[in-house]
Design a protein around this motif. Sequence first.
Motif, PDB file in Angstrom:
ATOM      1  N   UNK A   1       0.819  -1.209   0.000  1.00  0.00           N
ATOM      2  CA  UNK A   1       0.000   0.000   0.000  1.00  0.00           C
ATOM      3  C   UNK A   1       0.853   1.259   0.000  1.00  0.00           C
ATOM      4  N   UNK A   2       2.086   1.155  -0.473  1.00  0.00           N
ATOM      5  CA  UNK A   2       2.925   2.346  -0.526  1.00  0.00           C
ATOM      6  C   UNK A   2       2.325   3.406  -1.441  1.00  0.00           C
ATOM      7  N   UNK A   3       1.566   2.941  -2.440  1.00  0.00           N
ATOM      8  CA  UNK A   3       0.911   3.897  -3.335  1.00  0.00           C
ATOM      9  C   UNK A   3      -0.037   4.805  -2.579  1.00  0.00           C
ATOM     10  N   UNK A   4      -0.787   4.231  -1.624  1.00  0.00           N
ATOM     11  CA  UNK A   4      -1.751   5.010  -0.871  1.00  0.00           C
ATOM     12  C   UNK A   4      -1.038   6.007   0.030  1.00  0.00           C
ATOM     13  N   UNK A   5       0.068   5.607   0.657  1.00  0.00           N
ATOM     14  CA  UNK A   5       0.786   6.525   1.551  1.00  0.00           C
ATOM     15  C   UNK A   5       1.366   7.694   0.786  1.00  0.00           C
ATOM     16  N   UNK A 179      -5.157   2.067 -10.255  1.00  0.00           N
ATOM     17  CA  UNK A 179      -6.436   2.129  -9.552  1.00  0.00           C
ATOM     18  C   UNK A 179      -7.564   2.588 -10.469  1.00  0.00           C
ATOM     19  N   UNK A 180      -7.240   3.069 -11.661  1.00  0.00           N
ATOM     20  CA  UNK A 180      -8.271   3.390 -12.632  1.00  0.00           C
ATOM     21  C   UNK A 180      -8.715   4.834 -12.637  1.00  0.00           C
ATOM     22  N   UNK A 254     -19.560  14.076  -0.522  1.00  0.00           N
ATOM     23  CA  UNK A 254     -20.251  12.894  -1.037  1.00  0.00           C
ATOM     24  C   UNK A 254     -19.257  11.855  -1.543  1.00  0.00           C
ATOM     25  N   UNK A 255     -18.219  12.310  -2.248  1.00  0.00           N
ATOM     26  CA  UNK A 255     -17.220  11.386  -2.776  1.00  0.00           C
ATOM     27  C   UNK A 255     -16.441  10.699  -1.664  1.00  0.00           C
ATOM     28  N   UNK A 256     -16.316  11.349  -0.525  1.00  0.00           N
ATOM     29  CA  UNK A 256     -15.539  10.780   0.572  1.00  0.00           C
ATOM     30  C   UNK A 256     -16.376   9.945   1.530  1.00  0.00           C
ATOM     31  N   UNK A 257     -17.694  10.164   1.556  1.00  0.00           N
ATOM     32  CA  UNK A 257     -18.532   9.515   2.570  1.00  0.00           C
ATOM     33  C   UNK A 257     -19.413   8.400   2.010  1.00  0.00           C
ATOM     34  N   UNK A 258     -19.910   8.545   0.811  1.00  0.00           N
ATOM     35  CA  UNK A 258     -20.851   7.560   0.281  1.00  0.00           C
ATOM     36  C   UNK A 258     -20.134   6.561  -0.626  1.00  0.00           C
ATOM     37  N   UNK A 260     -19.417   4.451  -3.681  1.00  0.00           N
ATOM     38  CA  UNK A 260     -19.834   4.591  -5.070  1.00  0.00           C
ATOM     39  C   UNK A 260     -19.176   3.501  -5.900  1.00  0.00           C
ATOM     40  N   UNK A 261     -19.943   2.954  -6.802  1.00  0.00           N
ATOM     41  CA  UNK A 261     -19.482   1.829  -7.598  1.00  0.00           C
ATOM     42  C   UNK A 261     -18.271   2.190  -8.456  1.00  0.00           C
ATOM     43  N   UNK A 262     -18.194   3.442  -8.894  1.00  0.00           N
ATOM     44  CA  UNK A 262     -17.126   3.844  -9.801  1.00  0.00           C
ATOM     45  C   UNK A 262     -15.886   4.381  -9.087  1.00  0.00           C
ATOM     46  N   UNK A 263     -15.935   4.469  -7.749  1.00  0.00           N
ATOM     47  CA  UNK A 263     -14.815   5.000  -6.985  1.00  0.00           C
ATOM     48  C   UNK A 263     -14.150   3.876  -6.213  1.00  0.00           C
ATOM     49  N   UNK A 264     -12.865   3.688  -6.445  1.00  0.00           N
ATOM     50  CA  UNK A 264     -12.119   2.646  -5.749  1.00  0.00           C
ATOM     51  C   UNK A 264     -12.099   2.932  -4.243  1.00  0.00           C
ATOM     52  N   UNK A 265     -12.395   1.943  -3.393  1.00  0.00           N
ATOM     53  CA  UNK A 265     -12.415   2.171  -1.939  1.00  0.00           C
ATOM     54  C   UNK A 265     -11.092   2.709  -1.397  1.00  0.00           C
ATOM     55  N   UNK A 266      -9.954   2.284  -1.975  1.00  0.00           N
ATOM     56  CA  UNK A 266      -8.665   2.790  -1.510  1.00  0.00           C
ATOM     57  C   UNK A 266      -8.481   4.263  -1.835  1.00  0.00           C
TER      58      UNK A 266
END
Length: 371
Positions: A1-5, A179-180, A254-258, A260-266
């Motif tokens: 997960x170095x990409x996320x950091x 991640x797309x 909304x993008x951070x809380x809900x 969404x199918x098109x948004x990667x959870x990471x």
Amino acid sequence: MSMIRDLRAVVRPSRPAPRKDNGTYDTTRDPATPSAVVDCAVYRDGVRVKTAAPLSPQEAMREVRRDGGFVWIGLHEPTEAEFAGIATEFGLHPLAVEDAVQAHQRPKLERYDDSLFTVFKTIHYVDHDQLTANSEVVETGEVMCFTGRDFFITVRHGGQGSLRALRHRLQDDPELLAKGPSAVLHAIADHVVDGYIAVASALQDDVDEVETEVFSPGRGGTPRGTDAGRIYQLKREVMEFKRAVSPLLRPMQLLSERPMRLIDPDIQKYFRDVADHLARVQEQVMGFDELLNSILQANLAQASVAQNEDMRKITAWAAIIAVPTMVCGVYGMNFKYMPELHWKYGYPVIMAVTAAICLGIHRTLKRNGWL
């Protein structure tokens, strides 16, 4: 997960654009090229697919459907005819397509069946030597984003807000691009909000300058004020900034809380960081607006006080001048018998009495602060 950091470190730093390798084609077009397509590329496993010739959006999409990955298409001020083919190929909603072509939209997030449509207002600070009543402090542009499962389309309006450097920085981190499209959406949102932070910092200097000029002491130790037109112009520019920042806060939340199918959870949780930064900028802009209101009112009050002081001084001098005017008026009357008219010391006595009365009035008015 170095990409996320390292996600924010990837988006923010400014790095020189990579040069194209021999035998590969860089589809970043020259600004002089009349085509609305600025760049069109296929990314597979986070790596840009090399092509010997530029791909059209339709060819890029066929490549994705055949071998996977996603396509990122960048457009600059496309016409309705230029965008029609792309809209049909990717199944974009007609209402979103209309907004993207016409521009001048409010920042927002709209969800359709197979895509997200996001509108960002870009803000650029205009450098100026001195703030005037006609100074342009901020320039605005727009970036519209269509986010799909296997495509990402940006439509840019205005001369500011180029995404070329951002694209190159993302291409330098294949793990992030893997991640797309949602990773690209986050990068653009973070890039836009970072621009807001820089503009807010520059505006702070302008507001401080105006505030200092309004309350700095002039002659006599009283605040000298400044041109109200400069304050009003700066307030208008702050309002333009406010219209870009305030409506965007809810879409970022909304993008951070809900989910969404098109948004990667990471990627989704990092939109919360963008929303936090945006909230801080909004607080700054609201503070600028309220402070400029107070500064404008204080400046107008100072102008009113200055006018009252001038009128008071004029009135005081008029009262002093009224004494010799009255005496001269009395002795200018054509009467034979007047007080001390034929006395040897009549003239110097009248002049001395007149001067004494004027000096007494002057001293009294000055002691009371009228002069």
